[in-house]
Enzyme design. Structure first.
Site, short mmCIF file in Angstrom:
data_model
loop_
_atom_site.label_atom_id
_atom_site.label_comp_id
_atom_site.label_asym_id
_atom_site.label_seq_id
_atom_site.Cartn_x
_atom_site.Cartn_y
_atom_site.Cartn_z
N HIS A 126 108.52 56.13 25.36
CA HIS A 126 108.91 55.07 24.42
C HIS A 126 110.40 55.08 24.10
CE1 HIS A 126 104.81 53.94 23.75
NE2 HIS A 126 104.46 55.09 23.20
N ASP A 163 99.36 56.52 30.50
CA ASP A 163 99.22 56.74 29.06
C ASP A 163 98.55 55.51 28.43
OD1 ASP A 163 100.55 58.61 26.74
OD2 ASP A 163 100.53 56.51 26.09
N HIS A 165 99.50 53.95 25.93
CA HIS A 165 100.52 53.02 25.43
C HIS A 165 101.45 52.56 26.55
CE1 HIS A 165 99.40 55.71 22.04
NE2 HIS A 165 99.42 54.58 21.35
N ASP A 250 95.73 59.94 26.12
CA ASP A 250 95.20 59.29 24.92
C ASP A 250 94.23 58.16 25.25
OD1 ASP A 250 97.55 58.24 25.94
OD2 ASP A 250 98.62 58.15 24.05
#
Ligand SMILES: [Zn+2]
Length: 348
Positions: A126, A163, A165, A250
């Site tokens: 990120h 991931d 995200h 995740d």
């Protein structure tokens, strides 16, 4: 057996994020303890890490961002972003996290190791050019890709981001660059908000961002089918010289942040498929770095399954992951990705 190198060190545990933060030091404590298990210890070799240097961090980040993170060194508690907290050792941990990726790239390119798994914190995908974000300080995988291009003169680096995200920082780093192909599956709409189908790149980079936004509830078969029908044909046309993975866990069914249903076998199957891509096109050069994953047991079991897969021990039966049906909505998502990418990739 494939040569698998692993980066692990107490410095990555020393990065503290405050009580009740999901991106906790315990994540690595359970992984490092699993690495000592009989049956796992002989599957990997431990590599010695190094710090990334200022000139390497600034391959992706601004000097002012580096300075802001550097200023947290020795400070018990600072906030770089609403959910990105640091402690005394966080700056060092972030330098070593990026350094592990850089050192690992040197090892796979020199042929000293075939595969690398950097089991490090903080995560990175990120982090943007000029700011920390979403538990991430420096974007280790983006720094690694740019380092491979600059230092090793590579022209085609594939980044696979599984991931939960979307890796906004990674995508933005190479959005107008054809030397890095960024492929991401992620829950959508969800944090950080980017990663829609039509984000395919700009200028000379058009077609080199491939986004697969997913609703909640996707499991092993959905992800495997997407990797098989979208990632693999594109990668076979792209012919990457190096494969990097933002390995977040995740999407595990037990994860407190996510709404997906992956299992350890599912991650092993994805790792196997990515490994095959690396074997076919990149002389086996494959490096994974840990991103998210907040169920401690889910993280531990999934990392173990991936290590076993990379070391050639975990045998996912061929067809096991693709056999029993995926969700019909996954077919519609694949069709939409194909429509978006059709003008760039002849496989669709
Ligand atoms: Zn994540």
């Amino acid at each position: 057996m494939e040569r698998l190198g692993v980066y692990r060190d107490p410095i990555y545990i020393a990065h503290e994020t405050g009580s009740f933060h999901p991106e906790s030091p315990q994540r690595l404590e359970v992984i490092y303890s699993m690495l000592e298990d009989n049956g796992v210890r002989r599957l990997y070799e431990q590599c010695s890490m190094r710090k990334a240097e200022l000139h390497e961090i600034t391959l992706i980040h601004s000097a002012s961002h580096f300075e802001r993170v550097a200023a947290t060194a020795g400070v018990p508690q600072s906030y770089l972003d609403a959910d990105t907290q640091t402690s005394e050792d966080s700056f060092d941990a972030a330098l070593y996290a990026a350094g592990a990726v850089l050192d690992g790239i040197d090892l796979v390119i020199s042929g000293k190791m075939r595969n690398i798994f950097a089991l490090v914190r903080p995560p990175g995908h990120h982090a943007e050019r000029d700011r920390a974000m979403g538990f991430c300080l420096f974007n280790s995988i983006a720094i690694g890709a740019q380092y491979a291009i600059k230092k090793h003169a590579l022209e085609r680096v594939l980044i696979v981001d599984w991931d939960l995200h979307h890796g906004n920082g990674t995508q933005h780093s190479f959005y107008d660059d054809q030397r890095v192909l960024y492929f991401s599956t992620h829950q959508y709409p969800f944090y950080p908000g980017s990663g829609d189908f039509q984000e395919t790149g700009t200028g000379i980079g058009r077609g080199f961002s491939v986004n697969v936004p997913l609703g909640m509830g996707c499991g092993d078969n959905d992800f495997y089918t997407i990797f098989k029908e979208v990632l693999e044909p594109i990668a076979d046309l792209y012919r990457p010289q190096l494969v990097l993975v933002s390995a977040g866990f995740d999407t595990h069914f037990d994860d407190p942040l996510g709404g997906m249903k992956m299992t350890p076998d599912g991650y092993a199957a994805l790792a196997g498929l990515v490994q095959q891509i690396a074997n076919r096109h990149a002389e086996g050069r494959l490096l994974l770095t840990l991103e998210g994953g907040y169920s401690l047991s889910g993280l531990r079991d999934s990392v173990r399954a991936v290590i076993e897969q990379l070391a050639g021990k975990h045998q996912v039966e061929e067809g096991a992951a693709e056999g029993t049906g995926h969700d019909r909505s996954t077919d519609r998502i694949i069709e939409t990705v194909a429509q978006m990418q059709r003008e760039f990739w002849s496989c669709f």
